[in-house]
Design a protein around this motif. Structure first.
Motif, mmCIF file in Angstrom:
data_model
loop_
_atom_site.group_PDB
_atom_site.id
_atom_site.type_symbol
_atom_site.label_atom_id
_atom_site.label_comp_id
_atom_site.label_asym_id
_atom_site.label_seq_id
_atom_site.Cartn_x
_atom_site.Cartn_y
_atom_site.Cartn_z
ATOM 1 N N UNK A 39 12.959 42.109 109.428
ATOM 2 C CA UNK A 39 14.198 43.375 109.540
ATOM 3 C C UNK A 39 14.452 44.644 108.935
ATOM 4 N N UNK A 40 12.238 44.796 107.772
ATOM 5 C CA UNK A 40 12.004 46.054 108.232
ATOM 6 C C UNK A 40 11.834 47.149 109.751
ATOM 7 N N UNK A 41 11.428 45.974 110.679
ATOM 8 C CA UNK A 41 10.613 46.467 111.917
ATOM 9 C C UNK A 41 12.336 46.467 112.743
ATOM 10 N N UNK A 42 12.894 45.990 112.248
ATOM 11 C CA UNK A 42 14.493 46.114 113.047
ATOM 12 C C UNK A 42 15.284 47.525 112.818
ATOM 13 N N UNK A 43 15.528 47.345 111.390
ATOM 14 C CA UNK A 43 15.602 48.930 110.931
ATOM 15 C C UNK A 43 14.640 50.322 110.935
#
Length: 104
Positions: free
Chosen positions: A12-16
């Motif tokens: 989720x952090x990478x996507x964000x």
């Protein structure tokens, strides 16, 4: 001692971060496009003004190119006037001689 497993970053952090980077890139691209359009229109306006200045300058040059020739024209006119005065005086003398009346 146990070897520690590297912990991964949550997906989720990478996507964000990717989403944020893409949005920022699109915003910067849009701003650059707008600024380039403004620059292009300003350059066209400047070029149009410069072309008008050039056109008017050429017209002025065409109108003033003959001014130096006026000096020669004035010299010729003075010579013609001098000759015309001589002809007028001679004509007056001939008229006086023919009529027998004195010159004025």
């Amino acid at each position: 001692m146990k070897a520690r497993k590297p912990q991964g970053v949550p997906e989720a952090t990478v996507v964000h971060y990717w989403s944020t980077a893409l949005v920022a890139g699109l915003v910067v691209t849009g701003v650059v496009a707008v600024l380039l359009n403004i620059l292009a229109s300003t350059a066209e306006a400047i070029q149009g003004g410069a072309a008008e200045i050039w056109r008017v300058g050429k017209l002025i040059a065409n109108n003033t190119v003959h001014i130096p020739l006026l000096a020669r024209t004035n010299q010729q006119a003075a010579a013609i006037l001098e000759t015309a005065d001589g002809i007028a005086a001679a004509t007056a003398r001939i008229g006086a001689a023919v009529t027998g009346k004195p010159e004025l």
